[in-house]
Design an enzyme around this catalytic site. Structure first.
Site, PDB file in Angstrom:
ATOM      1  N   HIS A  91      23.791   7.822 -51.866  1.00 58.35           N
ATOM      2  CA  HIS A  91      23.057   7.810 -50.595  1.00 58.35           C
ATOM      3  C   HIS A  91      22.622   9.231 -50.260  1.00 58.35           C
ATOM      4  CE1 HIS A  91      27.142   8.241 -48.235  1.00 58.35           C
ATOM      5  NE2 HIS A  91      26.887   9.287 -49.005  1.00 58.35           N
ATOM      6  N   SER A 118      28.942   8.912 -53.262  1.00 56.80           N
ATOM      7  CA  SER A 118      28.287  10.078 -52.691  1.00 56.80           C
ATOM      8  C   SER A 118      28.379  11.273 -53.635  1.00 56.80           C
ATOM      9  CB  SER A 118      28.914  10.375 -51.318  1.00 56.80           C
ATOM     10  OG  SER A 118      28.199  11.357 -50.626  1.00 56.80           O
TER      11      SER A 118
END
Length: 216
Positions: free
Chosen positions: A144, A119
């Site tokens: 993501h 992330s």
């Protein structure tokens, strides 16, 4: 030593990665020309111009990392700084604070993934100096889309404002990753719709890193 004490013992509050479990940080004494001092692994790494990001990316951690980047630049503005990353990600705004500081300071920032860069941490990994973004062979990189950290309540207009902010953050992340990887914004947008896990080799092919290390 409990988790809170361990966090306080590490320079800048950089505690070990993962949940707040009991964790002992070894310390020892060194004799110097000024007398005896107590040191720990984080101190020794910092002296070698290494910053270890081994926790979720929070505001406090971002402040500590930024302080170390600025301090190392002040000590020598021409020597490379290395940032070792093993982090599950965290706050987007905390990440952007580190990201902007990495681009602000004069020294090149070498980034090295150990274990996982997920992330927000994946964006920091990719933000290192070109040619100096590295990973150990069995590391994992996850990218993501941004997500809300908690359930949202309130009036419809408030939720709409929050949705607009999330979309702004997503576009900013897409541009950061596109700049770092050479992928198109459209491709990045498609890929981060769902969790995209990458091996070290996959991260290299995607453009998130430049090379895979077999030894440090």
């Amino acid at each position: 030593m409990n988790a809170e004490q361990a966090e306080q013992a590490a320079p800048g509050g950089l505690a070990p990665a993962g949940p707040r479990n009991d964790y002992y940080i070894p310390q020892w004494e060194e004799r110097t020309s000024y007398g005896v001092r107590r040191v720990d692994p984080y101190t020794k790494l910092f002296e070698d111009r290494i910053i270890f990001l081994g926790t979720p990316v929070t505001d406090d951690i971002a402040n500590a990392v930024m302080a170390q980047l600025l301090c190392l630049q002040s000590m020598d503005a021409d020597r490379q700084i290395s940032m070792y990353i093993n982090s599950p990600g965290g706050s987007f705004t905390a990440m952007t604070a580190i990201y902007d500081t990495m681009n602000y300071v004069r020294p090149d920032i070498q980034t090295i993934c150990l274990g996982m860069a997920a992330s927000a941490a994946a964006v920091l990994l990719a933000a290192g100096a070109k040619g100096q973004r590295l990973s150990l062979p069995n590391s994992t990189v996850l990218i993501h889309q941004p997500a809300m950290g908690q359930a949202t309540y309130g009036q419809a207009t408030d939720i709409e404002i929050l949705d607009d902010e999330i979309q702004r953050i997503r576009k900013l992340m897409e541009n950061m990753l596109a700049t770092a990887t050479g992928q198109s914004v459209e491709q990045i947008s498609k890929d981060i719709d769902r969790d995209k896990y990458l091996t070290a080799q996959g991260a290299k092919e995607y453009g998130l890193i430049d090379d895979i290390l077999t030894s440090l």
